[in-house]
Design a protein around this motif. Structure first.
Motif, PDB file in Angstrom:
ATOM      1  N   ALA A  52       0.791  -1.236   0.160  1.00  0.00           N
ATOM      2  CA  ALA A  52      -0.183   0.051   0.069  1.00  0.00           C
ATOM      3  C   ALA A  52       0.634   1.328  -0.026  1.00  0.00           C
ATOM      4  O   ALA A  52       0.426   2.568   0.054  1.00  0.00           O
ATOM      5  CB  ALA A  52      -1.021  -0.002   1.217  1.00  0.00           C
ATOM      6  N   LYS A  53       2.230   1.249  -0.138  1.00  0.00           N
ATOM      7  CA  LYS A  53       3.062   2.460   0.002  1.00  0.00           C
ATOM      8  C   LYS A  53       2.701   3.559  -1.029  1.00  0.00           C
ATOM      9  O   LYS A  53       2.807   4.580  -0.572  1.00  0.00           O
ATOM     10  CB  LYS A  53       4.510   2.135  -0.124  1.00  0.00           C
ATOM     11  CG  LYS A  53       5.168   1.436   0.943  1.00  0.00           C
ATOM     12  CD  LYS A  53       6.612   1.329   0.905  1.00  0.00           C
ATOM     13  CE  LYS A  53       7.195   1.128   2.471  1.00  0.00           C
ATOM     14  NZ  LYS A  53       7.012  -0.194   2.957  1.00  0.00           N
ATOM     15  N   LYS A  54       2.573   3.199  -2.228  1.00  0.00           N
ATOM     16  CA  LYS A  54       2.556   4.246  -3.171  1.00  0.00           C
ATOM     17  C   LYS A  54       0.952   5.240  -3.190  1.00  0.00           C
ATOM     18  O   LYS A  54       1.176   6.299  -3.021  1.00  0.00           O
ATOM     19  CB  LYS A  54       2.471   3.699  -4.485  1.00  0.00           C
ATOM     20  CG  LYS A  54       2.312   4.761  -5.871  1.00  0.00           C
ATOM     21  CD  LYS A  54       2.448   4.076  -7.145  1.00  0.00           C
ATOM     22  CE  LYS A  54       2.461   5.186  -8.153  1.00  0.00           C
ATOM     23  NZ  LYS A  54       3.518   6.027  -8.121  1.00  0.00           N
ATOM     24  N   ILE A 176      -7.406  -5.679  -3.790  1.00  0.00           N
ATOM     25  CA  ILE A 176      -8.286  -5.149  -2.806  1.00  0.00           C
ATOM     26  C   ILE A 176      -8.164  -3.556  -2.834  1.00  0.00           C
ATOM     27  O   ILE A 176      -9.093  -2.950  -2.809  1.00  0.00           O
ATOM     28  CB  ILE A 176      -8.060  -5.789  -1.363  1.00  0.00           C
ATOM     29  CG1 ILE A 176      -8.542  -7.006  -1.108  1.00  0.00           C
ATOM     30  CG2 ILE A 176      -8.675  -4.699  -0.432  1.00  0.00           C
ATOM     31  CD1 ILE A 176      -8.131  -7.565   0.193  1.00  0.00           C
ATOM     32  N   ILE A 177      -6.776  -3.283  -3.015  1.00  0.00           N
ATOM     33  CA  ILE A 177      -6.431  -1.847  -3.121  1.00  0.00           C
ATOM     34  C   ILE A 177      -7.023  -1.042  -4.314  1.00  0.00           C
ATOM     35  O   ILE A 177      -7.867  -0.195  -4.330  1.00  0.00           O
ATOM     36  CB  ILE A 177      -5.063  -1.486  -2.826  1.00  0.00           C
ATOM     37  CG1 ILE A 177      -4.300  -1.754  -1.630  1.00  0.00           C
ATOM     38  CG2 ILE A 177      -4.660   0.126  -3.389  1.00  0.00           C
ATOM     39  CD1 ILE A 177      -2.978  -1.760  -1.524  1.00  0.00           C
ATOM     40  N   TRP A 182      -6.804   1.635  -0.163  1.00  0.00           N
ATOM     41  CA  TRP A 182      -5.812   0.968   0.631  1.00  0.00           C
ATOM     42  C   TRP A 182      -6.270   0.747   2.110  1.00  0.00           C
ATOM     43  O   TRP A 182      -5.683  -0.161   2.794  1.00  0.00           O
ATOM     44  CB  TRP A 182      -4.564   1.899   0.765  1.00  0.00           C
ATOM     45  CG  TRP A 182      -4.732   3.209   1.222  1.00  0.00           C
ATOM     46  CD1 TRP A 182      -5.076   4.423   0.444  1.00  0.00           C
ATOM     47  CD2 TRP A 182      -4.537   3.627   2.600  1.00  0.00           C
ATOM     48  NE1 TRP A 182      -4.903   5.442   1.530  1.00  0.00           N
ATOM     49  CE2 TRP A 182      -4.814   4.837   2.744  1.00  0.00           C
ATOM     50  CE3 TRP A 182      -4.190   2.949   3.797  1.00  0.00           C
ATOM     51  CZ2 TRP A 182      -4.547   5.740   3.895  1.00  0.00           C
ATOM     52  CZ3 TRP A 182      -4.067   3.611   5.024  1.00  0.00           C
ATOM     53  CH2 TRP A 182      -4.148   5.250   5.124  1.00  0.00           C
ATOM     54  N   HIS A 183      -7.397   1.485   2.421  1.00  0.00           N
ATOM     55  CA  HIS A 183      -7.960   1.157   4.126  1.00  0.00           C
ATOM     56  C   HIS A 183      -8.513  -0.214   4.064  1.00  0.00           C
ATOM     57  O   HIS A 183      -8.156  -0.847   4.977  1.00  0.00           O
ATOM     58  CB  HIS A 183      -8.903   2.357   4.277  1.00  0.00           C
ATOM     59  CG  HIS A 183      -8.364   3.609   4.623  1.00  0.00           C
ATOM     60  ND1 HIS A 183      -8.198   4.749   3.747  1.00  0.00           N
ATOM     61  CD2 HIS A 183      -7.979   4.057   5.868  1.00  0.00           C
ATOM     62  CE1 HIS A 183      -7.715   5.419   4.315  1.00  0.00           C
ATOM     63  NE2 HIS A 183      -7.457   5.445   5.497  1.00  0.00           N
ATOM     64  N   ALA A 184      -9.201  -0.511   3.306  1.00  0.00           N
ATOM     65  CA  ALA A 184      -9.711  -2.008   3.057  1.00  0.00           C
ATOM     66  C   ALA A 184      -8.598  -2.995   3.073  1.00  0.00           C
ATOM     67  O   ALA A 184      -8.980  -4.228   3.616  1.00  0.00           O
ATOM     68  CB  ALA A 184     -10.768  -2.204   1.761  1.00  0.00           C
ATOM     69  N   SER A 265      10.843  -7.382  -0.278  1.00  0.00           N
ATOM     70  CA  SER A 265       9.368  -7.399   0.279  1.00  0.00           C
ATOM     71  C   SER A 265       8.635  -6.012   0.424  1.00  0.00           C
ATOM     72  O   SER A 265       7.423  -6.128   0.257  1.00  0.00           O
ATOM     73  CB  SER A 265       8.882  -8.562   1.406  1.00  0.00           C
ATOM     74  OG  SER A 265       9.655  -8.004   2.422  1.00  0.00           O
ATOM     75  N   SER A 266       9.300  -5.337   1.005  1.00  0.00           N
ATOM     76  CA  SER A 266       8.630  -3.943   1.655  1.00  0.00           C
ATOM     77  C   SER A 266       8.778  -2.955   0.384  1.00  0.00           C
ATOM     78  O   SER A 266       8.111  -2.053   0.438  1.00  0.00           O
ATOM     79  CB  SER A 266       9.286  -3.601   3.102  1.00  0.00           C
ATOM     80  OG  SER A 266       9.264  -4.526   3.985  1.00  0.00           O
TER      81      SER A 266
END
Length: 455
Positions: A52-54, A176-177, A182-184, A265-266
């Motif tokens: 979800a970073k971007k 999902i995003i 991204w909250h979901a 991974s991150s």
């Protein structure tokens, strides 16, 4: 309150051999399956931030802030994993691991309603505390239910849990995003894992003796090994771990493993987006190959080491360290837009990582220590491995912020220094494994000298 976590006392021994075999088979199947699925979901609860970073940056979070969140969680995991490793040698694993998943799931569900940096930072650290209740206790459970000679094989089988979770995160969370925001991606998996935690508790097991069963070594006929295990107490075995220089050398290698593993991974998804020009779903799909191939590598790691390298686990680790190095170099230098080559390189990196994670991530250290100190060995390795993971989040976040270029209001990032950091960590990790080639030989010589002196 803490007595509730302690392992139950031994029950009178069951003498019906057929019943013992039936109970062992059922308990092993249910416990390993529950741990693979449950611990896999631990990773979903910890890796959402990486995918979800971007969109989070687009909504106002900075790379440095995201790096601080990730680092905070990794520090909590590092300290907690060490503590929980030592504690798990005395506890009922059935009561530790599901509770950690439940706590992490609740944290993620709450974060599905937050936009505040300080809320994210605080709760992501709390998430790390719960995350630290997974890996080391699971390995303790494996050591309780499988004999010393079986541990490498089943450690590899269990290790696919990492990749079940990572694959589900990269692909499922990205979808999902795109569909719900991204909250979901925090809320929906969090709710699902709350339910899964209770299912996990139902099927996990305490140690065999608490059910009236023989130890795993005794059950498999490894009487000599069991006699050796009984020569020391749990506290004495844990001190042997602390005093073993090879354990600390492996812990140093684990720092580098933590850096390289969690850097990809991150930050791998945003790297593919920014440096290689891929969209989120394509980048997530390519990154999902790493855990898929990693799972294959982990599953076959014990077989590869035993059959091809004649149980010389250090040799296996060095060879696949070079495989992992080839993969990460390819990932860093693949031409922009070449999705096929990027996918191949990620797959090679993931397969090498999958094999190495089993050995550097704990099995090499566990193999050098008594079964009663399995948790302690995992705790020491985990402390420094997640220290490396925390370090990479801080360094990668700062390097990315410092490499930001704004032209006509358009922000781009340069990744030259970051990729050098990634590649260097794999090189150093591989070099640190080399001295362990002599670890077992020295251990055998010391045991022989001790026996001779006693005689």
């Amino acid at each position: 309150m803490f007595k509730w976590f302690l392992t139950n006392p031994d029950k009178p021994r069951i003498h019906d051999e057929e019943l013992v075999k039936k109970m062992y088979h059922s308990a092993r199947l249910q416990a390993v399956t529950a741990m693979i699925l449950g611990y896999g979901m631990y990773y979903v609860m910890r890796m959402t931030l990486g995918v979800a970073k971007k969109p989070m940056i687009e909504e106002g979070f900075t790379p440095t802030e995201l790096g601080a969140m990730g680092a905070g969680m990794m520090v909590a995991i590092a300290i907690g994993k060490c503590a929980n490793g030592f504690i798990a040698d005395h506890c009922n694993i059935k009561k530790i691991v599901p509770l950690g998943l439940l706590g992490a799931a609740i944290v993620n569900a709450i974060l599905g309603f937050s936009n505040a940096y300080w809320v994210f930072l605080a709760l992501w650290i709390v998430n790390g505390v719960f995350q630290s209740m997974g890996s080391a206790p699971c390995i303790v459970s494996l050591a309780q239910w499988f004999s010393k000679s079986q541990l490498a094989t089943y450690y590899g089988v269990f290790s696919i849990a990492h990749y079940v979770g990572e694959g589900a995160t990269y692909l499922g969370t990205a979808m999902i995003i795109v569909a719900f925001g991204w909250h979901a991606a925090f809320f929906l998996p969090g709710v699902a894992c709350i339910v899964l935690a209770f299912i996990m508790y139902r099927f996990m097991r305490d140690r065999p003796e608490s059910y009236g069963l023989p130890s795993a070594n005794e059950f498999e006929g490894e009487i000599v090994q069991e006699q050796k295990e009984q020569e020391v107490s749990t506290k004495e075995a844990q001190m042997m771990v602390i005093k073993n220089p090879y354990v600390w050398l492996l812990a140093a290698a684990a720092i580098c493993l933590g850096i390289s593993r969690y850097s990809i991974s991150s930050w791998g998804v945003i790297f593919l987006q920014e440096a290689k020009g891929l969209d989120l779903v394509t980048a997530g799909s390519i990154m999902s190959l790493s855990p898929i191939l990693g799972g294959v590598g982990s599953f076959f790691s014990g077989i590869i080491s035993d059959k091809i390298f004649k149980s010389r686990h250090s040799v296996t680790t060095i060879v696949f360290g070079l495989v992992m190095l080839a993969g990460i170099i390819g990932v860093c230098f693949v031409p922009a837009g070449n999705t096929t080559l990027a996918a191949v390189c990620i797959a090679v990196f993931g397969f090498g990582l999958g094999v190495i994670l089993c050995f550097v991530g704990g099995l090499l250290a566990v193999d050098l220590c008594p079964r009663k100190a399995t948790g302690a060995a995992m705790g020491v390795i985990g402390l420094l491995a997640y220290g490396g993971a925390a370090l990479q989040d801080i360094v990668n976040g700062m390097l990315m912020d410092s490499a930001k270029v704004v032209v006509d209001g358009v922000t781009t990032y340069q990744f030259g220094t970051i990729t050098t950091f990634w590649i260097g960590s794999v090189v150093l990790m591989t070099l640190l494994i080399v001295p362990t080639l002599w670890a077992k030989k020295n251990r055998s010589e010391e045991a022989h000298e001790t026996h001779h002196a006693a005689a």
